[in-house]
Scaffold this motif. Structure first.
Motif, PDB file in Angstrom:
ATOM      1  N   ALA A  56       1.675  -4.746 -12.200  1.00  0.00           N
ATOM      2  CA  ALA A  56       1.373  -5.150 -13.562  1.00  0.00           C
ATOM      3  C   ALA A  56       0.185  -4.384 -14.125  1.00  0.00           C
ATOM      4  O   ALA A  56       0.043  -4.256 -15.334  1.00  0.00           O
ATOM      5  N   ASN A  57      -0.674  -3.871 -13.247  1.00  0.00           N
ATOM      6  CA  ASN A  57      -1.844  -3.138 -13.688  1.00  0.00           C
ATOM      7  C   ASN A  57      -1.415  -1.889 -14.453  1.00  0.00           C
ATOM      8  O   ASN A  57      -0.436  -1.234 -14.085  1.00  0.00           O
ATOM      9  N   PRO A  58      -2.121  -1.525 -15.538  1.00  0.00           N
ATOM     10  CA  PRO A  58      -1.709  -0.347 -16.310  1.00  0.00           C
ATOM     11  C   PRO A  58      -1.722   0.945 -15.502  1.00  0.00           C
ATOM     12  O   PRO A  58      -1.043   1.911 -15.879  1.00  0.00           O
ATOM     13  N   ALA A  59      -2.457   0.978 -14.394  1.00  0.00           N
ATOM     14  CA  ALA A  59      -2.496   2.182 -13.566  1.00  0.00           C
ATOM     15  C   ALA A  59      -1.291   2.305 -12.643  1.00  0.00           C
ATOM     16  O   ALA A  59      -1.004   3.407 -12.145  1.00  0.00           O
ATOM     17  N   THR A  60      -0.572   1.212 -12.411  1.00  0.00           N
ATOM     18  CA  THR A  60       0.507   1.231 -11.426  1.00  0.00           C
ATOM     19  C   THR A  60       1.811   0.623 -11.920  1.00  0.00           C
ATOM     20  O   THR A  60       2.809   0.623 -11.194  1.00  0.00           O
ATOM     21  N   ALA A  61       1.846   0.110 -13.141  1.00  0.00           N
ATOM     22  CA  ALA A  61       3.040  -0.581 -13.634  1.00  0.00           C
ATOM     23  C   ALA A  61       4.250   0.338 -13.729  1.00  0.00           C
ATOM     24  O   ALA A  61       5.391  -0.130 -13.686  1.00  0.00           O
ATOM     25  N   HIS A  62       4.025   1.629 -13.870  1.00  0.00           N
ATOM     26  CA  HIS A  62       5.125   2.582 -14.030  1.00  0.00           C
ATOM     27  C   HIS A  62       5.726   3.004 -12.698  1.00  0.00           C
ATOM     28  O   HIS A  62       6.757   3.689 -12.670  1.00  0.00           O
ATOM     29  N   LEU A  63       5.105   2.616 -11.596  1.00  0.00           N
ATOM     30  CA  LEU A  63       5.507   3.103 -10.285  1.00  0.00           C
ATOM     31  C   LEU A  63       6.517   2.184  -9.621  1.00  0.00           C
ATOM     32  O   LEU A  63       6.558   0.987  -9.880  1.00  0.00           O
ATOM     33  N   ALA A  64       7.334   2.764  -8.745  1.00  0.00           N
ATOM     34  CA  ALA A  64       8.219   1.985  -7.888  1.00  0.00           C
ATOM     35  C   ALA A  64       7.387   1.330  -6.787  1.00  0.00           C
ATOM     36  O   ALA A  64       6.205   1.661  -6.602  1.00  0.00           O
ATOM     37  N   PRO A  65       7.973   0.405  -6.027  1.00  0.00           N
ATOM     38  CA  PRO A  65       7.196  -0.249  -4.959  1.00  0.00           C
ATOM     39  C   PRO A  65       6.630   0.727  -3.933  1.00  0.00           C
ATOM     40  O   PRO A  65       5.604   0.441  -3.316  1.00  0.00           O
ATOM     41  N   THR A  66       7.296   1.855  -3.721  1.00  0.00           N
ATOM     42  CA  THR A  66       6.743   2.891  -2.843  1.00  0.00           C
ATOM     43  C   THR A  66       6.709   4.209  -3.599  1.00  0.00           C
ATOM     44  O   THR A  66       7.552   4.474  -4.459  1.00  0.00           O
ATOM     45  N   TRP A  67       5.742   5.029  -3.244  1.00  0.00           N
ATOM     46  CA  TRP A  67       5.497   6.290  -3.945  1.00  0.00           C
ATOM     47  C   TRP A  67       5.208   7.355  -2.894  1.00  0.00           C
ATOM     48  O   TRP A  67       4.236   7.246  -2.160  1.00  0.00           O
ATOM     49  N   GLU A  68       6.064   8.350  -2.820  1.00  0.00           N
ATOM     50  CA  GLU A  68       5.860   9.460  -1.891  1.00  0.00           C
ATOM     51  C   GLU A  68       5.091  10.561  -2.617  1.00  0.00           C
ATOM     52  O   GLU A  68       5.544  11.065  -3.643  1.00  0.00           O
ATOM     53  N   ARG A  69       3.927  10.922  -2.090  1.00  0.00           N
ATOM     54  CA  ARG A  69       3.162  11.994  -2.726  1.00  0.00           C
ATOM     55  C   ARG A  69       2.287  12.702  -1.704  1.00  0.00           C
ATOM     56  O   ARG A  69       1.992  12.180  -0.628  1.00  0.00           O
ATOM     57  N   THR A  70       1.875  13.913  -2.066  1.00  0.00           N
ATOM     58  CA  THR A  70       1.043  14.747  -1.216  1.00  0.00           C
ATOM     59  C   THR A  70      -0.364  14.795  -1.785  1.00  0.00           C
ATOM     60  O   THR A  70      -0.551  15.047  -2.977  1.00  0.00           O
ATOM     61  N   ASP A  71      -1.348  14.534  -0.925  1.00  0.00           N
ATOM     62  CA  ASP A  71      -2.742  14.556  -1.357  1.00  0.00           C
ATOM     63  C   ASP A  71      -3.615  14.612  -0.105  1.00  0.00           C
ATOM     64  O   ASP A  71      -3.117  14.693   1.018  1.00  0.00           O
ATOM     65  N   GLU A  72      -4.919  14.562  -0.311  1.00  0.00           N
ATOM     66  CA  GLU A  72      -5.864  14.436   0.785  1.00  0.00           C
ATOM     67  C   GLU A  72      -6.243  12.959   0.876  1.00  0.00           C
ATOM     68  O   GLU A  72      -6.795  12.399  -0.071  1.00  0.00           O
ATOM     69  N   TRP A  73      -5.930  12.364   2.038  1.00  0.00           N
ATOM     70  CA  TRP A  73      -5.996  10.911   2.143  1.00  0.00           C
ATOM     71  C   TRP A  73      -7.299  10.474   2.795  1.00  0.00           C
ATOM     72  O   TRP A  73      -7.548  10.713   3.967  1.00  0.00           O
ATOM     73  N   TYR A  74      -8.123   9.781   2.019  1.00  0.00           N
ATOM     74  CA  TYR A  74      -9.420   9.320   2.491  1.00  0.00           C
ATOM     75  C   TYR A  74      -9.299   8.091   3.378  1.00  0.00           C
ATOM     76  O   TYR A  74      -8.526   7.171   3.099  1.00  0.00           O
ATOM     77  N   ASN A  75     -10.099   8.089   4.440  1.00  0.00           N
ATOM     78  CA  ASN A  75     -10.465   6.868   5.148  1.00  0.00           C
ATOM     79  C   ASN A  75     -11.816   6.418   4.578  1.00  0.00           C
ATOM     80  O   ASN A  75     -12.675   7.254   4.267  1.00  0.00           O
ATOM     81  N   TYR A  76     -12.015   5.123   4.452  1.00  0.00           N
ATOM     82  CA  TYR A  76     -13.247   4.588   3.878  1.00  0.00           C
ATOM     83  C   TYR A  76     -14.049   3.841   4.939  1.00  0.00           C
ATOM     84  O   TYR A  76     -13.493   3.360   5.931  1.00  0.00           O
ATOM     85  N   ARG A  77     -15.357   3.750   4.717  1.00  0.00           N
ATOM     86  CA  ARG A  77     -16.238   3.115   5.698  1.00  0.00           C
ATOM     87  C   ARG A  77     -15.979   1.615   5.809  1.00  0.00           C
ATOM     88  O   ARG A  77     -16.203   1.024   6.876  1.00  0.00           O
ATOM     89  N   THR A  78     -15.542   1.020   4.724  1.00  0.00           N
ATOM     90  CA  THR A  78     -15.258  -0.417   4.713  1.00  0.00           C
ATOM     91  C   THR A  78     -13.961  -0.655   3.952  1.00  0.00           C
ATOM     92  O   THR A  78     -13.534   0.185   3.146  1.00  0.00           O
ATOM     93  N   ASN A  79     -13.349  -1.794   4.218  1.00  0.00           N
ATOM     94  CA  ASN A  79     -12.178  -2.211   3.459  1.00  0.00           C
ATOM     95  C   ASN A  79     -12.659  -3.097   2.310  1.00  0.00           C
ATOM     96  O   ASN A  79     -13.251  -4.150   2.545  1.00  0.00           O
ATOM     97  N   PRO A  80     -12.387  -2.707   1.047  1.00  0.00           N
ATOM     98  CA  PRO A  80     -12.933  -3.466  -0.085  1.00  0.00           C
ATOM     99  C   PRO A  80     -12.112  -4.675  -0.508  1.00  0.00           C
ATOM    100  O   PRO A  80     -12.445  -5.325  -1.504  1.00  0.00           O
TER     101      PRO A  80
END
Length: 472
Positions: A176-200
């Motif tokens: 429902a969020n305007p940043a993700t409402a256009h997307l299917a439940p899964t999205w295949e894409r290529t990028d550099e995937w960050y690990n974060y120090r904490t889970n927010p």
């Protein structure tokens, strides 16, 4: 006459009526509405019209510098031209003064790295956010200002490490969020995937996670957030881990993701960005198992978009698999235009939709009726706080999120994270202490879609706080 009867029998001449109850701010938001469900970053805004907002793109680096930064700036400038907001770009920390920041609806930290602001500039930015300013962090914005606790909370998490650029599966949690409402439940894409120090997750609304089984080098386990949003110390914050590669900024789906996040940060689009945990699905977009149609009309299931859309009526699709007692019900909904629907709670099992009308309560979806019968009202019983409702409501064509919280005889309603109604039932014949839930298909010409209907059981006591976030 029963308070529900007359409006639900009104003639169809209302179709196409102006959304009189929504304010000028929503009309401005409509002008910036992305029109393409495919993810293309297009808009109905008039390119010749005066921009309705202004965004500052900040891309100063004191560490690694991404070669995609010029592509990102150009993409945001194009999105601004299409979406109705002006864009200024800078790498000068001197732009962070109280007077200058006050000119902007949001500041985008575009792959900033290291210590990029001095103490006075940090203080000015903190004041800006606390006064209601917006923040959008892109990719290496999480690799920035490691000694500034305010910024860590604003961004949500700090960068820890990343593997090589590769394809991965993104699981979209909030559609429902305007940043993700256009997307299917899964999205295949290529990028550099960050690990974060904490889970927010406990502090933010996670929009999307990474499936670590789909790539090599994930370091956060089964719950790996990659994009999120939150309200933070008076302001609005959006972060996305996407955006390392130049190719990202030419990808229509990513551009739409970025545009939606910026529109949330500026306040042009609204979303429920409270943390959410512990809900179970009643409708997950794949089937209507457990649901039953009562009365005429139907709901059309589109598994590709995960939506139920009303047709004909007046009827109701109700969840017959279980009766609910004390709960938080969340669901996402979207009107096509001037349409009518509602969410029924607290009614007994019945194949007659009028039983729900006569014995339960309807949380209305219709912005053009009288105050006690418009969006956010307890239909026929209590109007929403109209000022708060209008300020939180997205226009037709965009998704909204309801939280309907029932505890004892108390019924509370949140719209896109804002509490707009608090009603207490005093009629023993219409008790809310137990009952079923359903969604209405109102009649011919009324087209309302629903997504992601979920529920969380709550303590029975009606007046207490539901965790320290007062939400989901």
């Amino acid at each position: 006459m029963h308070p529900h009867t007359s409006p639900h029998s009104r003639p169809p001449s209302r179709r196409g009526a102006r959304l009189a109850a929504v304010g000028a701010t929503l009309l401005l938001a409509l002008a910036a509405l992305p029109a393409a469900a495919s993810g293309a970053a297009t808009s109905g805004a008039d390119p010749a019209a005066e921009p309705s907002g202004r965004v500052l793109v900040f891309s100063k680096t004191a560490g690694f510098r991404h070669d995609s930064i010029p592509d990102g700036i150009a993409a945001i400038e194009e999105l601004g031209a299409q979406g109705g907001f002006a864009v200024d770009a800078t790498e000068d920390g001197a732009a962070f003064t109280s007077d200058n920041l006050a000119r902007y609806d949001a500041v985008v930290f575009l792959s900033t790295t290291g210590d990029v602001l001095d103490a006075a500039q940090q203080s000015a930015f903190e004041g800006y956010v606390k006064a209601g300013g917006g923040y959008a962090g892109v990719h290496a914005a999480a690799d920035t200002e490691y000694d500034w606790p305010f910024y860590e909370g604003l961004a949500g998490a700090y960068f820890q490490s990343h593997p090589a650029i590769q394809q991965a599966t993104v699981d979209v949690e909030d559609r429902a969020n305007p940043a993700t409402a256009h997307l299917a439940p899964t999205w295949e894409r290529t990028d550099e995937w960050y690990n974060y120090r904490t889970n927010p997750r406990e502090r933010v609304r996670v929009l999307a996670t990474l499936d670590e089984s789909s790539y090599q080098g994930g370091g956060m386990g089964e719950d790996h957030p990659i994009s999120w949003c939150q309200e933070y110390q008076g302001g609005r914050a959006f972060y996305t881990g996407f955006g390392h590669t130049k190719e990202s900024y030419a990808d229509p789906a990513f551009r739409q993701h970025l545009l939606g996040g910026i529109r949330y940060a500026t306040g042009a689009a609204h979303a429920d960005c409270r943390p959410e945990q512990g809900y179970r699905p009643l409708f997950d977009g794949t089937s209507t198992d457990g649901w039953k149609q009562a009365g005429p009309g139907a709901f059309t299931l589109d598994t590709s978009s995960g939506t139920l859309t009303s047709t004909g009526g007046m009827g109701m699709l109700w969840y017959e698999a279980s009766e609910l007692h004390s709960y938080s019900l969340k669901l996402d909904w979207k009107m096509a235009g001037d349409d009518n629907s509602g969410v029924f709670v607290g009614f007994p099992a019945s194949d007659d939709p009028w039983s729900a009308v006569d014995n339960g309560y309807e949380v209305q979806i219709d912005a053009t009726d009288t105050p006690d019968r418009t969006t956010g009202s307890v239909y026929g019983f209590q109007s929403a706080d109209l000022a708060k409702r209008d300020a939180a409501l997205n226009p037709p064509g965009e998704w909204n999120t309801y939280e309907i919280r029932v505890q004892g005889e108390r019924l509370r309603i949140w719209l896109n994270g804002v509490k707009i109604n608090d009603y207490t039932n005093r009629d023993p014949a219409r008790s809310l202490r137990q009952g079923y839930v359903g969604i209405q298909n109102h009649g011919d010409g009324d087209e309302v879609s629903f997504r992601d209907i979920r529920v969380k059981e709550l303590p029975a006591k009606g007046g207490g706080h539901h965790n320290h976030h007062d939400g989901g």
